[in-house]
Design an enzyme around this catalytic site. Structure first.
Site, mmCIF file in Angstrom:
data_model
loop_
_atom_site.group_PDB
_atom_site.id
_atom_site.type_symbol
_atom_site.label_atom_id
_atom_site.label_comp_id
_atom_site.label_asym_id
_atom_site.label_seq_id
_atom_site.Cartn_x
_atom_site.Cartn_y
_atom_site.Cartn_z
ATOM 1 N N ASP A 103 0.840 -1.202 0.000
ATOM 2 C CA ASP A 103 0.000 0.000 0.000
ATOM 3 C C ASP A 103 0.875 1.253 0.000
ATOM 4 O OD1 ASP A 103 -2.176 -1.668 0.222
ATOM 5 O OD2 ASP A 103 -2.324 -1.425 2.408
HETATM 6 N N1 URA Z 1 -1.264 -5.886 3.933
HETATM 7 C C1 URA Z 1 -1.747 -4.631 3.935
HETATM 8 O O1 URA Z 1 -2.767 -4.352 4.547
HETATM 9 N N2 URA Z 1 -1.060 -3.703 3.260
HETATM 10 C C2 URA Z 1 0.076 -3.961 2.584
HETATM 11 O O2 URA Z 1 0.669 -3.056 1.990
HETATM 12 C C3 URA Z 1 0.562 -5.268 2.590
HETATM 13 C C4 URA Z 1 -0.140 -6.213 3.272
#
Ligand code: URA
Length: 237
Positions: A103
């Site tokens: 993310d």
């Molecule tokens: N899980 C999440 O919630 N975000 C990420 O970036 C990776 C795994």
């Protein structure tokens, strides 16, 4: 392989730029000046130099990036900086792309490569490659959560996750944990904690398969992976 393609692939510019470079007479194959872009190089037999420097040809590139917050795990974006924007020209010429996604507000270990086969293998849900995250959680993470994660938790869309291995590093109103999961559903870690009524405040990926992020890489820094590291990742479960 044609010498213009070879030199272009390893970062000496576009085919047009390479053509100009060849004309200047600084490119040698086994000691002989080569000026014609169509010249065919035997990659495993012949030695190519530019300005006297040996050219190492490689088809694939494998980069280990410590992704900072605020950048997108994509190759292009109209509004935001992408992980590709963090790379030097000598690496972008290989057209690498991120293996999977973190993310925008997640930090940590991201592999960038142009090896579609390796990317596919690592992303395949059949392969169940471990991914380990470290996180700061709002709320007290308990042994009960550890047990729930071991069973698999139900996400907001009804999907029940595969077992996750949760380790509590610090428990309190703000907790610190490590979580290893084998899947990569959208926002998975955040949604797993929401399933037990807790919020992820900070998230960082620290390993992929059996390979850990190099702790000497600061946020935004990257380096080429070693042959050994590529093998570790390739053979990871
Ligand atoms: N899980 C999440 O919630 N975000 C990420 O970036 C990776 C795994």
């Amino acid at each position: 392989m044609r010498i213009d393609k070879m030199l272009s692939n390893v970062g000496y510019g576009t085919r047009k730029e390479v053509k100009k470079l060849l004309k200047t007479g600084v490119v040698h194959v086994d000691g002989e000046t080569v000026k014609d872009g169509k010249f065919h190089v035997k990659l495993d037999e012949q030695s190519v130099t530019v300005h006297g420097e040996q050219v190492e040809y490689k088809e694939y590139i494998y980069l280990m990036l410590n992704k900072p917050k605020g950048v997108i795990s994509a190759t292009e974006d109209n509004q935001h900086e992408t992980v590709i924007d963090l790379l030097a020209f000598e690496h972008t010429v290989f057209n690498p792309f991120p293996v999977g996604r973190l993310d925008k507000d997640t930090e940590g270990f991201l592999i960038l490569t142009n090896d579609g086969k390796l990317s596919h293998e690592l992303m395949s849900p059949k392969k169940h490659v471990d991914k380990t995250y470290e996180a700061t959680i709002k709320g007290e993470v308990t042994e009960e959560d550890v047990e729930k994660f071991k069973e698999g938790v139900e996400l907001d869309d009804g999907y029940v996750t595969k077992p996750g291995h949760l380790v509590i590093l610090e428990s309190g109103p703000i907790s610190r944990i490590q979580l290893t999961i084998t899947e990569g559903k959208f926002h998975q870690v955040k949604r797993m904690f929401l399933a037990v009524d807790k919020k992820v405040l900070e998230l960082k990926r620290i390993s992929i398969g059996q390979l850990e992020l190099d702790p000497s890489l600061r946020l935004g820094e990257y380096r080429e992976m070693t042959e050994e590291e590529i093998e570790i990742v390739r053979n990871s479960k």
